[in-house]
Design a protein around this motif. Sequence first.
Motif, short mmCIF file in Angstrom:
data_model
loop_
_atom_site.label_atom_id
_atom_site.label_comp_id
_atom_site.label_asym_id
_atom_site.label_seq_id
_atom_site.Cartn_x
_atom_site.Cartn_y
_atom_site.Cartn_z
N ASN A 1 0.98 -1.01 0.08
CA ASN A 1 -0.04 0.10 0.45
C ASN A 1 0.91 1.47 -0.21
O ASN A 1 0.26 2.30 -0.43
CB ASN A 1 -0.85 0.53 0.66
CG ASN A 1 -2.37 -1.35 1.23
OD1 ASN A 1 -2.51 -1.22 0.57
ND2 ASN A 1 -2.33 -1.72 2.47
N THR B 1 -5.76 -5.58 3.22
CA THR B 1 -6.26 -5.29 2.67
C THR B 1 -5.81 -5.39 1.24
O THR B 1 -6.08 -5.19 -0.23
CB THR B 1 -5.55 -3.87 2.63
OG1 THR B 1 -3.82 -4.15 2.50
CG2 THR B 1 -5.01 -3.03 3.96
N ASN C 1 -0.81 2.51 5.99
CA ASN C 1 -1.14 4.15 4.40
C ASN C 1 -2.46 2.83 3.79
O ASN C 1 -2.73 2.56 3.30
CB ASN C 1 0.30 3.33 3.98
CG ASN C 1 1.76 3.61 3.70
OD1 ASN C 1 1.13 4.83 4.25
ND2 ASN C 1 2.74 3.31 4.22
N GLY C 2 -3.02 2.43 4.38
CA GLY C 2 -3.68 1.26 4.01
C GLY C 2 -5.29 1.83 4.41
O GLY C 2 -6.58 1.20 4.62
N ALA D 1 6.87 0.21 12.21
CA ALA D 1 7.92 -0.26 11.76
C ALA D 1 7.84 0.12 10.81
O ALA D 1 8.71 -0.49 10.35
CB ALA D 1 7.82 -0.70 13.23
N LEU D 2 7.11 -1.34 10.40
CA LEU D 2 6.97 -1.71 8.84
C LEU D 2 6.83 -0.28 7.65
O LEU D 2 7.38 -0.70 6.40
CB LEU D 2 6.64 -3.07 8.18
CG LEU D 2 7.24 -4.51 9.61
CD1 LEU D 2 5.97 -5.96 8.28
CD2 LEU D 2 8.69 -4.57 9.48
N SER E 1 7.65 2.26 8.47
CA SER E 1 9.00 3.18 8.65
C SER E 1 9.04 4.53 7.26
O SER E 1 8.84 5.68 7.83
CB SER E 1 9.94 2.69 9.31
OG SER E 1 9.34 2.28 10.83
N LYS E 2 9.26 3.52 6.19
CA LYS E 2 10.19 4.36 5.18
C LYS E 2 9.04 5.39 5.05
O LYS E 2 9.66 5.91 3.71
CB LYS E 2 11.39 3.25 4.61
CG LYS E 2 11.99 2.73 5.33
CD LYS E 2 12.32 1.46 3.92
CE LYS E 2 13.52 0.55 5.44
NZ LYS E 2 13.40 0.02 5.78
N THR E 3 7.85 5.16 4.93
CA THR E 3 7.19 5.98 4.53
C THR E 3 6.36 7.10 4.77
O THR E 3 5.25 7.54 4.98
CB THR E 3 5.41 5.06 3.31
OG1 THR E 3 4.62 4.51 5.03
CG2 THR E 3 6.43 4.09 2.82
#
Lengths: 190, 190
Positions: A24, A111, B24-25, B106-107, B109-111
Amino acid sequence: MKISNTKATILTEALELIQLKGYNGFSFHHLSEKIGIKTASIHYHFATKGDLGIALVQKIRAEAGDYFTQLDRDIADPGKRLEKYFNIFRSTFENGHRMCVGGMLALESKTLPAELVAEVRCYFDDHEAWLSKTLQIGRKQKVFSFNKSSREVARNLFAALEGAMLSACAFGEVERFNAAATWYLNQLRS
Amino acid sequence: MKISNTKATILTEALELIQLKGYNGFSFHHLSEKIGIKTASIHYHFATKGDLGIALVQKIRAEAGDYFTQLDRDIADPGKRLEKYFNIFRSTFENGHRMCVGGMLALESKTLPAELVAEVRCYFDDHEAWLSKTLQIGRKQKVFSFNKSSREVARNLFAALEGAMLSACAFGEVERFNAAATWYLNQLRS
DNA sequence: GTCTATAAGATGATAGAC
DNA sequence: GTCTATCATCTTATAGAC
């Protein structure tokens, strides 16, 4: 099976994007900029984003299968074999702090299209089955020691490895993966 | 600190959405439909999505801190204390197959905005610090046994717990969390 | 196979009325 | 505090030319 150049490039770049930002967290536009191709062209190769995800997991599953075969053939000692297996994850993280794609997609399951979720579960099954087999052989050879079924220990170990990757991603520190992986391995050794 | 009803409701619903679908979902629109309020109204309480995320992690960090205090006060045996701590994660998963919000973020993080990433790391630090303290006490009382520093074992254990949650989420099976958590705990017991 | 053009909807965010 | 209205942008996806 032969895959065209562009198709293979798309899969390679999509893998990196998912490992870094999640399913996502990346878009066809991100992909198109990395590859130097328009988003419409990506749709020529993969009708939908879900199709791309499915093809991607199928590809890495096949590659993992090949690697398992190679490990079984080249490394006699189950302990060394397991250590080498751990390197897959370590290298993934060292290559730009990437997460394991299976673990990343697993957390995004709710999702994702159903067929992609199914593929992700197969990814887990593949790894757990190989780990189970390896643990069982190792126990027979007195290299490993554990009470529960090898299948259950394999699940626990794989989960722990995914957690070690997650922890490393949280802080951007390989050492977190290494320390955890070493601990898990020592628990299993006789 | 006192938080208005709407503000608290937003945080509660945002927590569920992130635990299920990730940062992000989920969208302000999802939130607005769950709460029965327009997206513009959410922006009144939290200027940006990032601000919402930060406030959310700060809130659950505070709640975890309170719970740690409670555990330390009410449960004398470090073994039982740790078991009870594990229940936080189990309950989270049992409540609609939710992931630990710290691990989920945590997963991603980069966004995420930098301040949110920092907050997520503090979340990890909080849990690892409490685990470290608890493990150390337990070792002194011969309830736990381990070689490395309690800090390092705490990190490994917390990572493993996150992995157990991830694995449970992958298949929608609490049993995967339970089996892994039990295994980890048994490794630590004297 | 790749492009341009475009659709149709989602998304984070703001201005200003009530 | 919450609403309507609106914005610019992003996102997945399609149609049709080259």
